[in-house]
Design a protein around this motif. Structure first.
Motif, PDB file in Angstrom:
ATOM      1  N   ALA A  19      -7.299 -66.130  45.517  1.00  0.00           N
ATOM      2  CA  ALA A  19      -6.567 -65.119  44.826  1.00  0.00           C
ATOM      3  C   ALA A  19      -7.514 -64.359  44.122  1.00  0.00           C
ATOM      4  N   GLU A  20      -8.790 -65.142  43.923  1.00  0.00           N
ATOM      5  CA  GLU A  20     -10.489 -64.100  43.384  1.00  0.00           C
ATOM      6  C   GLU A  20     -11.518 -64.261  43.968  1.00  0.00           C
ATOM      7  N   ASP A  21     -11.128 -64.491  46.044  1.00  0.00           N
ATOM      8  CA  ASP A  21     -11.873 -65.121  46.646  1.00  0.00           C
ATOM      9  C   ASP A  21     -10.958 -64.498  47.901  1.00  0.00           C
ATOM     10  N   THR A  22     -10.889 -63.070  47.954  1.00  0.00           N
ATOM     11  CA  THR A  22     -10.069 -62.968  49.197  1.00  0.00           C
ATOM     12  C   THR A  22     -10.862 -62.611  50.383  1.00  0.00           C
ATOM     13  N   THR A  23     -11.617 -62.647  50.398  1.00  0.00           N
ATOM     14  CA  THR A  23     -12.935 -62.299  51.785  1.00  0.00           C
ATOM     15  C   THR A  23     -13.561 -63.955  51.931  1.00  0.00           C
ATOM     16  N   THR A  24     -13.403 -64.523  51.650  1.00  0.00           N
ATOM     17  CA  THR A  24     -13.614 -65.597  52.170  1.00  0.00           C
ATOM     18  C   THR A  24     -12.476 -66.976  52.943  1.00  0.00           C
ATOM     19  N   ILE A  25     -12.866 -66.635  53.786  1.00  0.00           N
ATOM     20  CA  ILE A  25     -12.160 -67.561  54.964  1.00  0.00           C
ATOM     21  C   ILE A  25     -11.862 -68.823  54.990  1.00  0.00           C
ATOM     22  N   ILE A  26     -11.476 -70.255  54.604  1.00  0.00           N
ATOM     23  CA  ILE A  26     -11.622 -71.713  55.453  1.00  0.00           C
ATOM     24  C   ILE A  26     -10.378 -71.345  56.420  1.00  0.00           C
ATOM     25  N   ALA A  27     -11.527 -72.441  57.536  1.00  0.00           N
ATOM     26  CA  ALA A  27     -10.919 -72.602  58.567  1.00  0.00           C
ATOM     27  C   ALA A  27     -11.950 -73.350  59.394  1.00  0.00           C
ATOM     28  N   ASN A  28     -10.839 -74.591  60.064  1.00  0.00           N
ATOM     29  CA  ASN A  28     -11.834 -75.833  60.651  1.00  0.00           C
ATOM     30  C   ASN A  28     -12.658 -76.595  59.495  1.00  0.00           C
ATOM     31  N   GLY A  29     -11.880 -76.646  58.302  1.00  0.00           N
ATOM     32  CA  GLY A  29     -13.148 -77.623  56.560  1.00  0.00           C
ATOM     33  C   GLY A  29     -14.488 -76.401  55.999  1.00  0.00           C
ATOM     34  N   GLU A  30     -14.629 -75.717  56.986  1.00  0.00           N
ATOM     35  CA  GLU A  30     -15.755 -74.785  56.636  1.00  0.00           C
ATOM     36  C   GLU A  30     -15.474 -73.031  55.996  1.00  0.00           C
ATOM     37  N   ARG A  31     -15.851 -72.892  54.922  1.00  0.00           N
ATOM     38  CA  ARG A  31     -15.709 -71.706  54.353  1.00  0.00           C
ATOM     39  C   ARG A  31     -16.922 -70.517  54.826  1.00  0.00           C
ATOM     40  N   THR A  32     -16.476 -69.172  55.271  1.00  0.00           N
ATOM     41  CA  THR A  32     -17.623 -68.596  55.629  1.00  0.00           C
ATOM     42  C   THR A  32     -16.740 -67.316  54.968  1.00  0.00           C
ATOM     43  N   THR A  33     -18.030 -66.094  54.219  1.00  0.00           N
ATOM     44  CA  THR A  33     -17.547 -65.398  53.256  1.00  0.00           C
ATOM     45  C   THR A  33     -17.798 -63.937  54.174  1.00  0.00           C
ATOM     46  N   TYR A  34     -17.316 -62.888  54.344  1.00  0.00           N
ATOM     47  CA  TYR A  34     -17.248 -61.899  54.561  1.00  0.00           C
ATOM     48  C   TYR A  34     -17.429 -61.050  53.786  1.00  0.00           C
ATOM     49  N   ASP A  35     -17.569 -59.440  54.275  1.00  0.00           N
ATOM     50  CA  ASP A  35     -17.426 -58.596  53.470  1.00  0.00           C
ATOM     51  C   ASP A  35     -15.745 -58.112  53.780  1.00  0.00           C
ATOM     52  N   ARG A  36     -15.125 -57.849  54.392  1.00  0.00           N
ATOM     53  CA  ARG A  36     -13.829 -57.459  54.539  1.00  0.00           C
ATOM     54  C   ARG A  36     -12.910 -58.382  55.064  1.00  0.00           C
ATOM     55  N   VAL A  37     -11.658 -58.485  54.727  1.00  0.00           N
ATOM     56  CA  VAL A  37     -11.007 -59.243  55.549  1.00  0.00           C
ATOM     57  C   VAL A  37      -9.789 -58.408  56.292  1.00  0.00           C
ATOM     58  N   ILE A  38      -9.398 -58.707  57.304  1.00  0.00           N
ATOM     59  CA  ILE A  38      -7.712 -57.783  57.511  1.00  0.00           C
ATOM     60  C   ILE A  38      -6.504 -58.447  58.299  1.00  0.00           C
ATOM     61  N   ILE A  39      -5.751 -59.773  57.325  1.00  0.00           N
ATOM     62  CA  ILE A  39      -4.715 -60.221  57.648  1.00  0.00           C
ATOM     63  C   ILE A  39      -3.653 -59.674  58.326  1.00  0.00           C
ATOM     64  N   ALA A  40      -3.804 -59.949  59.928  1.00  0.00           N
ATOM     65  CA  ALA A  40      -2.820 -59.609  60.844  1.00  0.00           C
ATOM     66  C   ALA A  40      -2.007 -60.234  61.280  1.00  0.00           C
ATOM     67  N   ALA A  41      -1.290 -61.157  60.578  1.00  0.00           N
ATOM     68  CA  ALA A  41      -0.994 -62.538  60.758  1.00  0.00           C
ATOM     69  C   ALA A  41       1.125 -62.613  61.348  1.00  0.00           C
ATOM     70  N   GLY A  42       1.416 -61.256  61.246  1.00  0.00           N
ATOM     71  CA  GLY A  42       2.864 -61.084  61.982  1.00  0.00           C
ATOM     72  C   GLY A  42       3.366 -61.250  60.588  1.00  0.00           C
ATOM     73  N   ALA A  43       4.622 -62.083  61.122  1.00  0.00           N
ATOM     74  CA  ALA A  43       6.041 -62.499  60.723  1.00  0.00           C
ATOM     75  C   ALA A  43       4.356 -64.066  60.055  1.00  0.00           C
ATOM     76  N   HIS A  44       3.675 -64.392  59.502  1.00  0.00           N
ATOM     77  CA  HIS A  44       2.732 -65.483  58.738  1.00  0.00           C
ATOM     78  C   HIS A  44       2.347 -64.761  58.054  1.00  0.00           C
ATOM     79  N   THR A  45       2.134 -63.113  58.300  1.00  0.00           N
ATOM     80  CA  THR A  45       1.212 -62.793  57.030  1.00  0.00           C
ATOM     81  C   THR A  45       1.207 -62.906  55.587  1.00  0.00           C
ATOM     82  N   LYS A  46       3.153 -62.922  55.216  1.00  0.00           N
ATOM     83  CA  LYS A  46       3.370 -63.637  54.216  1.00  0.00           C
ATOM     84  C   LYS A  46       3.180 -64.877  53.052  1.00  0.00           C
ATOM     85  N   GLN A  47       2.901 -65.381  54.269  1.00  0.00           N
ATOM     86  CA  GLN A  47       2.641 -66.686  54.180  1.00  0.00           C
ATOM     87  C   GLN A  47       2.128 -67.330  53.396  1.00  0.00           C
ATOM     88  N   LEU A  48       1.108 -66.507  54.382  1.00  0.00           N
ATOM     89  CA  LEU A  48      -0.748 -66.757  53.964  1.00  0.00           C
ATOM     90  C   LEU A  48      -1.255 -66.467  52.761  1.00  0.00           C
TER      91      LEU A  48
END
Length: 386
Positions: free
Chosen positions: A191-220
């Motif tokens: 919650a304090e680092d919302t522009t860092t994404i974890i995928a396949n065990g790797e962390r990548t930090t972006y300038d912006r992140v968009i969550i457009a995951a449909g019904a899974h958005t709330k869960q994510l």
């Protein structure tokens, strides 16, 4: 929103060069936003846990119209129509023009009044929609009208197969340089680092992140303690193999809609007004839904359904029936809560969220921070006329 330019290319004046942006979700809205951001020079990566369009977009009805009564919805609807018409013919996407008919029954006074009033509000916003006498409707279209109290026709409308839209835009996005990572589950670091994404065990930090995951958005978002006022709910549809050459139609009294389809007809309803677990829900349509929609279509169009395929999908509701689109936390954007109108506004909403990310706000009424996420609310059907 400013006046849209002609054509498919996005109306974005901001320069995204040098920005790194992640999009979680390769549905119609997410992939459109990714494409549009890439046109500005931004470096865009899309994470999709399945395949492109494998969520709600691929299960959508494919109805497209601009018959909305509020200012922002009318503008988004008009822009969507312009974009899909410009894209039509780009393999594999095709948009088919088709009038959209709305009706309410004589004995349904509430919906008759609401439909007539709604049409007037649509016309104020320049929409090509008008009420029509039931007898005239019956003379123009193969519909039964003896029980209709109020009818309206929207002319700037049509239909498509939603998966073909997502596929066509995904191809264009990749050609623009978008990195598309399918079969890849991604999450926010915390919650304090919302522009860092974890995928396949790797962390990548972006300038912006968009969550457009449909019904899974709330869960994510909930996984890192961020709450939003959204609830997924189940809807159903089917296709029939009997040829149908009439208009698209929405019966406000029964809640049933139908349209032409390559196999014959697509029809839907089956809304369940309870919150659904986006990971555990029945994907096949219910018998009661098939029986109900079969009876309704026979009554309205004298059409006998022969089921080819019947399925369920998920829609997302909010307390005020408007989307949650915009910046939720610093650098974290969300796009969800479509109330059953996600695909039919995707081309316009994807562009709008892209503009918002680049500092060109155009969707202030959908600001996700207007709710705390702790609100208690009932799910209401998105297409309902009340």
């Amino acid at each position: 929103m400013s006046q849209p330019r002609t054509g498919w290319e996005p109306e974005i004046d901001a320069d995204g060069d040098g920005l790194s942006i992640a999009v979680i979700g390769a549905g119609a809205v997410g992939i459109t936003a990714a494409h549009d951001l890439a046109t500005t020079g931004a470096t865009v990566t899309v994470y999709e846990k399945g395949t492109v369009g494998s969520g709600s977009s691929g299960r959508a009805a494919g109805v497209l119209y601009d018959a909305f009564a509020t200012d922002i919805d009318a503008q988004i609807g008009a822009r969507t129509q312009e974009r899909v018409r410009s894209l039509s013919g780009v393999d594999p996407f095709t948009f088919t023009d088709c009038p959209y008919v709305m009706v309410a029954h004589k004995n349904d006074t509430t919906r008759c009044e609401a439909l007539a009033e709604g049409v007037e509000r649509m016309r104020v916003h320049g929409r090509d929609v008008s009420c029509i006498e039931p007898a005239t409707l019956g003379s123009q279209f193969p519909l039964k009208t003896d029980d209709i109290g109020v009818a309206a026709v929207s002319r700037n409308a049509g239909w498509t197969t939603p998966q073909t839209y997502v596929d066509a835009v995904a191809k264009r996005a990749v050609n623009r340089g978008v990195k598309l990572k399918t079969e890849t589950t991604a999450s926010i670091a915390d919650a304090e680092d919302t522009t860092t994404i974890i995928a396949n065990g790797e962390r990548t930090t972006y300038d912006r992140v968009i969550i457009a995951a449909g019904a899974h958005t709330k869960q994510l978002l909930g996984a890192v303690g961020i709450t939003i006022a959204m609830k997924p709910y189940r809807v159903q549809a089917l296709t029939s193999t009997v040829p149908y050459n009439g208009p698209m139609c929405y019966d406000a009294t029964t809640g049933v809609y139908f349209r032409p389809h390559p196999t014959g007809m697509l029809a839907g309803d089956g809304t369940e007004l309870v919150e659904t677990d986006p990971d555990q829900w029945e994907r096949d349509a219910d018998t009661w839904f098939i029986d109900s929609v079969t009876d309704a279509v026979k009554q309205r169009a004298a059409y006998d359904i022969t089921v080819d395929r019947a399925w369920a999908g998920l829609c997302t509701a909010t307390p005020d029936e408007n989307p949650l689109c915009g910046e939720l936390r610093d650098g974290l954007y969300v796009a969800t809560g479509w109330q059953g109108h996600g695909f039919m506004r995707a081309a316009g909403m994807g562009e709008a969220i892209a503009k918002d990310v680049l500092g060109e706000p155009s969707i202030e009424p959908f600001d996700p921070t207007r709710f705390t996420g702790e609100e208690s609310f009932e799910i209401t059907e998105g297409m309902a006329v009340e």
